[in-house]
Design a protein around this motif. Structure first.
Motif, PDB file in Angstrom:
ATOM      1  N   MET A   1      -1.929  -2.432   0.691  1.00  0.00           N
ATOM      2  CA  MET A   1      -2.258  -2.423  -0.734  1.00  0.00           C
ATOM      3  C   MET A   1      -1.631  -3.640  -1.403  1.00  0.00           C
ATOM      4  SD  MET A   1       0.261   0.426  -2.488  1.00  0.00           S
ATOM      5  CE  MET A   1       2.040   0.202  -2.343  1.00  0.00           C
ATOM      6  N   PHE A   2      -2.268  -4.082  -2.463  1.00  0.00           N
ATOM      7  CA  PHE A   2      -1.748  -5.241  -3.188  1.00  0.00           C
ATOM      8  C   PHE A   2      -0.555  -4.825  -4.053  1.00  0.00           C
ATOM      9  CE2 PHE A   2      -1.434  -7.504  -7.214  1.00  0.00           C
ATOM     10  CZ  PHE A   2      -1.231  -8.804  -6.765  1.00  0.00           C
ATOM     11  N   THR A   3       0.532  -5.584  -3.966  1.00  0.00           N
ATOM     12  CA  THR A   3       1.685  -5.436  -4.862  1.00  0.00           C
ATOM     13  C   THR A   3       2.109  -6.825  -5.313  1.00  0.00           C
ATOM     14  OG1 THR A   3       3.203  -5.472  -2.970  1.00  0.00           O
ATOM     15  CG2 THR A   3       2.528  -3.309  -3.797  1.00  0.00           C
ATOM     16  N   PRO A   4       2.669  -6.962  -6.510  1.00  0.00           N
ATOM     17  CA  PRO A   4       3.082  -8.289  -6.982  1.00  0.00           C
ATOM     18  C   PRO A   4       4.187  -8.856  -6.100  1.00  0.00           C
ATOM     19  CG  PRO A   4       3.839  -6.570  -8.470  1.00  0.00           C
ATOM     20  CD  PRO A   4       2.899  -5.924  -7.515  1.00  0.00           C
TER      21      PRO A   4
ATOM     22  N   LEU B   1     -10.511   4.777  -9.318  1.00  0.00           N
ATOM     23  CA  LEU B   1     -10.964   5.030  -7.945  1.00  0.00           C
ATOM     24  C   LEU B   1     -11.430   3.740  -7.288  1.00  0.00           C
ATOM     25  CD1 LEU B   1     -11.532   7.189  -5.790  1.00  0.00           C
ATOM     26  CD2 LEU B   1     -13.811   7.478  -6.792  1.00  0.00           C
ATOM     27  N   LEU B   2     -12.148   2.912  -8.037  1.00  0.00           N
ATOM     28  CA  LEU B   2     -12.623   1.638  -7.500  1.00  0.00           C
ATOM     29  C   LEU B   2     -11.454   0.738  -7.108  1.00  0.00           C
ATOM     30  CD1 LEU B   2     -14.914  -0.400  -6.946  1.00  0.00           C
ATOM     31  CD2 LEU B   2     -14.759  -1.102  -9.339  1.00  0.00           C
ATOM     32  N   LEU B   3     -10.449   0.631  -7.968  1.00  0.00           N
ATOM     33  CA  LEU B   3      -9.289  -0.209  -7.667  1.00  0.00           C
ATOM     34  C   LEU B   3      -8.476   0.362  -6.508  1.00  0.00           C
ATOM     35  CD1 LEU B   3      -8.131  -1.169 -11.283  1.00  0.00           C
ATOM     36  CD2 LEU B   3      -9.318  -2.616  -9.625  1.00  0.00           C
ATOM     37  N   ALA B   4      -8.425   1.686  -6.391  1.00  0.00           N
ATOM     38  CA  ALA B   4      -7.706   2.301  -5.264  1.00  0.00           C
ATOM     39  C   ALA B   4      -8.400   2.008  -3.936  1.00  0.00           C
ATOM     40  CB  ALA B   4      -7.602   3.810  -5.475  1.00  0.00           C
ATOM     41  N   LEU B   5      -9.723   1.970  -3.958  1.00  0.00           N
ATOM     42  CA  LEU B   5     -10.487   1.721  -2.725  1.00  0.00           C
ATOM     43  C   LEU B   5     -10.557   0.237  -2.376  1.00  0.00           C
ATOM     44  CD1 LEU B   5     -13.408   4.259  -3.302  1.00  0.00           C
ATOM     45  CD2 LEU B   5     -11.566   4.452  -1.609  1.00  0.00           C
ATOM     46  N   THR B   6     -10.149  -0.630  -3.309  1.00  0.00           N
ATOM     47  CA  THR B   6     -10.171  -2.076  -3.048  1.00  0.00           C
ATOM     48  C   THR B   6      -8.735  -2.619  -3.002  1.00  0.00           C
ATOM     49  OG1 THR B   6     -10.537  -2.420  -5.436  1.00  0.00           O
ATOM     50  CG2 THR B   6     -12.475  -2.441  -4.005  1.00  0.00           C
ATOM     51  N   MET B   7      -8.121  -2.854  -4.150  1.00  0.00           N
ATOM     52  CA  MET B   7      -6.759  -3.365  -4.188  1.00  0.00           C
ATOM     53  C   MET B   7      -5.768  -2.424  -3.502  1.00  0.00           C
ATOM     54  SD  MET B   7      -6.624  -4.839  -8.110  1.00  0.00           S
ATOM     55  CE  MET B   7      -4.903  -5.328  -7.976  1.00  0.00           C
ATOM     56  N   GLY B   8      -6.024  -1.141  -3.580  1.00  0.00           N
ATOM     57  CA  GLY B   8      -5.103  -0.161  -3.003  1.00  0.00           C
ATOM     58  C   GLY B   8      -5.340   0.141  -1.547  1.00  0.00           C
ATOM     59  N   SER B   9      -6.290  -0.542  -0.927  1.00  0.00           N
ATOM     60  CA  SER B   9      -6.593  -0.270   0.484  1.00  0.00           C
ATOM     61  C   SER B   9      -6.709  -1.549   1.299  1.00  0.00           C
ATOM     62  CB  SER B   9      -7.912   0.525   0.579  1.00  0.00           C
ATOM     63  OG  SER B   9      -7.835   1.731  -0.143  1.00  0.00           O
ATOM     64  N   THR B  10      -6.046  -2.618   0.866  1.00  0.00           N
ATOM     65  CA  THR B  10      -6.215  -3.920   1.529  1.00  0.00           C
ATOM     66  C   THR B  10      -5.658  -3.936   2.942  1.00  0.00           C
ATOM     67  OG1 THR B  10      -4.167  -4.674   0.485  1.00  0.00           O
ATOM     68  CG2 THR B  10      -6.239  -5.225  -0.631  1.00  0.00           C
ATOM     69  N   GLY B  11      -4.584  -3.181   3.219  1.00  0.00           N
ATOM     70  CA  GLY B  11      -3.946  -3.264   4.532  1.00  0.00           C
ATOM     71  C   GLY B  11      -4.460  -2.278   5.549  1.00  0.00           C
ATOM     72  N   HIS B  12      -5.186  -1.238   5.085  1.00  0.00           N
ATOM     73  CA  HIS B  12      -5.688  -0.184   5.973  1.00  0.00           C
ATOM     74  C   HIS B  12      -4.561   0.419   6.810  1.00  0.00           C
ATOM     75  CE1 HIS B  12      -9.742  -1.277   4.808  1.00  0.00           C
ATOM     76  NE2 HIS B  12      -9.486  -2.536   5.126  1.00  0.00           N
ATOM     77  N   ASP B  13      -3.361   0.553   6.198  1.00  0.00           N
ATOM     78  CA  ASP B  13      -2.216   1.142   6.892  1.00  0.00           C
ATOM     79  C   ASP B  13      -1.850   2.456   6.207  1.00  0.00           C
ATOM     80  OD1 ASP B  13      -1.162   0.272   4.515  1.00  0.00           O
ATOM     81  OD2 ASP B  13       0.062  -1.311   5.393  1.00  0.00           O
ATOM     82  N   ALA B  14      -0.621   2.923   6.418  1.00  0.00           N
ATOM     83  CA  ALA B  14      -0.206   4.200   5.850  1.00  0.00           C
ATOM     84  C   ALA B  14      -0.225   4.208   4.328  1.00  0.00           C
ATOM     85  CB  ALA B  14       1.191   4.547   6.352  1.00  0.00           C
ATOM     86  N   SER B  15      -0.111   3.011   3.723  1.00  0.00           N
ATOM     87  CA  SER B  15      -0.083   2.943   2.262  1.00  0.00           C
ATOM     88  C   SER B  15      -1.481   2.844   1.647  1.00  0.00           C
ATOM     89  CB  SER B  15       0.748   1.738   1.805  1.00  0.00           C
ATOM     90  OG  SER B  15       0.117   0.518   2.178  1.00  0.00           O
TER      91      SER B  15
ATOM     92  N   VAL C   1       1.360   0.624 -13.530  1.00  0.00           N
ATOM     93  CA  VAL C   1       2.039   1.443 -12.523  1.00  0.00           C
ATOM     94  C   VAL C   1       2.361   0.616 -11.278  1.00  0.00           C
ATOM     95  CG1 VAL C   1       1.858   3.512 -11.086  1.00  0.00           C
ATOM     96  CG2 VAL C   1       0.954   3.544 -13.407  1.00  0.00           C
ATOM     97  N   VAL C   2       1.450  -0.278 -10.888  1.00  0.00           N
ATOM     98  CA  VAL C   2       1.714  -1.152  -9.732  1.00  0.00           C
ATOM     99  C   VAL C   2       2.918  -2.049 -10.015  1.00  0.00           C
ATOM    100  CG1 VAL C   2       0.807  -3.077  -8.368  1.00  0.00           C
ATOM    101  CG2 VAL C   2      -0.648  -1.108  -8.859  1.00  0.00           C
TER     102      VAL C   2
END
Length: 325
Positions: free
Chosen positions: A1-4, A52-66, A262-263
């Motif tokens: 997921m994207f974090t600053p 939901l859109l941001l969670a499925l894109t920015m929040g799913s960039t690594g496809h890992d546990a996060s 929140v991010v």
């Protein structure tokens, strides 16, 4: 997921959240003949869809546990429930805020309601996650509270100038502000305890709670509105497409700001991120004064109070940002 990756990026996200939170209400101001109780159904859908859109894109960039779906599977149920409750509380607070905007105007309702929310939410967030310099944080909250008082003084100057005023609108702002300060601690709990939610997952459940609670809060206000006559769903289906689009856009703007806030809070401190995001009244007041001319014809005293309000909100932002060191 994207974090600053740095404090400067996190700070930019916080400021963006303030702009979004202070600007979304313009979409309601832009509709004509569309009651806020009906507008709000579109708005609630908009905040959920963008989160939901941001969670499925920015929040799913690594496809890992996060990533979003994996995080939802592993998160503690108590964290999900806490965030859903936060969404329901936010929704009631926001419905009251939109009603207050309808009664008192953007330049008045936002500073009073969100200024109170800043004080309540920042202190509660700090208790849950005591990060940052407490002295600077407290100084920033105090400046924000002074800004709220100055806005009330500006409003009082309008009364003395013969402008109409409703005590109900001020009471509505105050209740909205207290409730608005309570939703963020629920999301903070859900993102800091046990098997926690990621910021992206958190906002999805926050907005889901808000959308579902419309079937309680919004249906009630449709039957017993704070202003005007009761309204039914026939007005929703007969409304112009522009009204629906503006409602969805308002939700998208607010939802984007919330995800960013929140991010950024997860990377720095939720108390600091929330406090900077809640400088939104300064943005909203600028819209109210410059775009909607809500203080047109007011005397010099009201304008002085407004100018001082902006100064103290600016000081609040600087002090809270300094609290992060």
């Amino acid at each position: 997921m994207f974090t600053p990756s740095s404090l400067s990026i996190a700070l930019l996200m916080m400021i963006t959240s303030a702009v979004c939170w202070g600007s979304w209400a313009n979409t309601y101001k832009g509709v004509k003949g569309y009651r806020f109780e009906l507008f709000y159904w579109d708005y609630a859908v908009g905040i959920f869809l963008i989160s939901l859109l941001l969670a499925l894109t920015m929040g799913s960039t690594g496809h890992d546990a996060s990533s979003f779906t994996n995080n939802v599977r592993s998160a503690d149920t108590s964290n999900i429930i806490s965030t859903l409750v936060g969404g329901a509380i936010f929704n009631l607070a926001n419905l009251l805020l939109v009603a207050a905007i309808d009664m008192a105007g953007l330049a008045v309702a936002f500073p009073i309601s969100i200024g109170i929310a800043l004080v309540v939410g920042t202190l509660l967030n700090y208790i849950l996650q005591p990060k940052g310099n407490l002295v600077f944080l407290a100084g920033g909250v105090a400046c924000a509270l002074i800004a709220v008082i100055l806005d009330g003084k500006a409003y009082g100057s309008l009364i003395s100038a013969g402008r109409s005023v409703s005590r109900k609108s001020i009471v509505t702002c105050i209740i909205s502000g207290v409730l608005m300060g309570l939703w963020s601690p629920f999301t903070t709990y859900g993102t800091t305890r046990g098997n926690s939610l990621t910021p992206y997952s958190s906002v999805v459940f926050l907005t889901l709670g808000a959308m579902l609670s419309c079937f309680i809060w919004n249906l009630y206000f449709m039957k017993k509105p704070l202003a005007g006559e009761p309204v039914n769903f026939s007005g929703f289906f007969s409304a112009a497409p522009s009204g629906h689009l503006l409602g969805l856009l308002g939700g998208v703007i607010w939802g984007t700001g919330t995800v960013f806030n929140v991010v950024a809070g997860k990377s720095t401190s939720f108390a600091i991120s929330y406090a900077i995001g809640q400088s939104a009244p300064m943005v909203a007041a600028l819209w109210g004064v410059l775009a909607w001319k809500e203080f047109a014809g007011s005397g010099s005293r009201a304008k002085v109070y407004l100018m001082l309000m902006f100064v103290f909100y600016g000081l609040a932002i600087l002090l809270v940002a300094r609290a992060n060191g």
